[in-house]
Design a protein around this motif. Sequence first.
Motif, PDB file in Angstrom:
ATOM      1  N   THR A 174      -1.334  -4.025  -5.134  1.00 31.03           N
ATOM      2  CA  THR A 174      -2.319  -2.952  -5.103  1.00 31.03           C
ATOM      3  C   THR A 174      -2.564  -2.506  -3.665  1.00 31.03           C
ATOM      4  OG1 THR A 174      -4.178  -4.520  -4.978  1.00 31.03           O
ATOM      5  CG2 THR A 174      -3.433  -3.846  -7.177  1.00 31.03           C
ATOM      6  N   HIS A 201      -2.568   0.609  -7.903  1.00 33.43           N
ATOM      7  CA  HIS A 201      -1.318  -0.068  -7.583  1.00 33.43           C
ATOM      8  C   HIS A 201      -0.491   0.771  -6.608  1.00 33.43           C
ATOM      9  CE1 HIS A 201      -2.563  -1.936 -11.398  1.00 33.43           C
ATOM     10  NE2 HIS A 201      -1.959  -3.001 -10.939  1.00 33.43           N
ATOM     11  N   PRO A 236      -0.460  -1.228 -14.203  1.00 30.14           N
ATOM     12  CA  PRO A 236       0.724  -1.276 -13.335  1.00 30.14           C
ATOM     13  C   PRO A 236       1.931  -0.670 -14.020  1.00 30.14           C
ATOM     14  CG  PRO A 236       0.305  -3.429 -14.277  1.00 30.14           C
ATOM     15  CD  PRO A 236      -0.853  -2.564 -14.690  1.00 30.14           C
TER      16      PRO A 236
END
Length: 540
Positions: free
Chosen positions: A417, A463, A476
């Motif tokens: 991230t 992310h 994600p």
Amino acid sequence: MGKRQRDCVECGGPVGIIGRDLCCRCTARAKDAAAKQPCPDCSRSRVLVVETGRCVLCSRRCAQCGHKVRFAEAVLCRGCQRKADLQARQQDCPRCGKPGYLRVDTGWCGHCSRPRPSKKPPRVCVACGELRRHAGRGMCSRCWQRHPDRLHVAGEHLLARLADPPDWLPGLITCLADGYSPGRACVAVTELGRLLDDEHSNHPPSLLDRARRSGRSMGPLARSMQDFFTEHGLAMPTDHNERLAAGRRQRRIEAAPEPLRPAIAGFAEFMLTSRARARRAGTLPRSDSTVEAALAAVRDFASFLNSERGKQDWATVELGDVEAFLVSLPKSRQRRLTVLRQFFRFARSHRLVLVDPTKSLDRKEAKGFRGRTLTLEQQRRLFQRWTTDLLVHPHESLVGILALLHGASSREARLLTCDDVDPIRQTVRLGERPHPVPMDPASWTIVQRCLAHRASWRTANPHVIVTKGTKAGRSPASVAYLSHVLDDCGFGPRMIRCTRLIDLVNTMDPKLVAAAFGMTAEAAMIYLADFVDPTRLPNP
């Protein structure tokens, strides 16, 4: 008239027939009353028609709409008769082909005879400066479709239309504006308006459940609502991932031969029960991918028994069948044998088989690394590709350089991230490693390039690797995307990472490598070579 015998019990008139209590008039009236019954429509006491079960007046019905008619000879009611007269005067229009009243001057129907409104003359668009017809706010249709204010205008109209708009609605509209283009966001707001206007509750969990689409994807609106509601504590996440996993398990079960299918379904239920028990006990439960891989292995074995061995019952499986199946894919022997041992233990405990055919098989194998690695020339070529070629996608460069220099797995790169990136110290926190990983100049340049690529998407996804399918949410990138992101370079991420781990473990202390990478000491020892490289020994 006979002699008066007695008085009528009803009207008091004379009764001239012996044995009667009623006069002639009351007797006739009683006979008429006995023949009458209450009509189901008008509730009056009348003689009912046998064919309709109604009285005579209520039995007269229109042949088209079924309403009552006044006259006995009438077939249609007044309204239907008027419509029939009007339709008889209509004719087919020569222009549109529809029935209508043709005008004398044009010979067409009224719709075709009326002049069309003239289009507004084109004007110069305030956005693109081209001479086009305007759609709104002095802009052409193309510019208005892409204008950022279009969504906010639609949101203001939705707030004004609702009698009691929810407090979270402006925030959700802002979330949609950040995640989607103006056109797709307006479509989502329109769909949201239909959900808010229906008769159901507008509570966030109920609204989220109604917004979900059936199928493998819940829809863009449901995904955005789930991210927004869960972030603000308004609703719990949906069970969409569990539904998808259940569908994948069911497809693997249905792919097995039908006679062998019930045992595989029971094995799947057994693994799910064991996972639930492990979660309650706080131990390591099986993941969805582990359960699906086990079902796939048993499915392949069942198909092998049906097609190659001609067996339709698990009780007839022998040791030779298992060995023949394991020989078909030697590289997957250990994994398949482990799954088959679990399945036949389950089958024996449920009395599906009498003897476990895998019990006598030897599963002891060397745990050393047996995969392929990159040569030094290949590593140099990949490093040059990811650091100098600007045509390479930033995601490929990031995943490749993290695996080549820092031994990062695909999962660590996928879950990376923006908060894990420290621009001051130029470090990156990868996965469960105890300390941040310092970036060399080449790696830091690639990280900055990937962050610039993410900024161009204008997304709120935290992310670093953001794809077209995840830019509107907060999840994600998919595992499938990371597994194919390095296809252009010709090498997989696991092969590149194993090359780095082997080099570190064989040149440094394996325990230090395990501590730096957040691995166990046993996992690092797998990459340790079982021979000594004479070229790395010190000179005598």
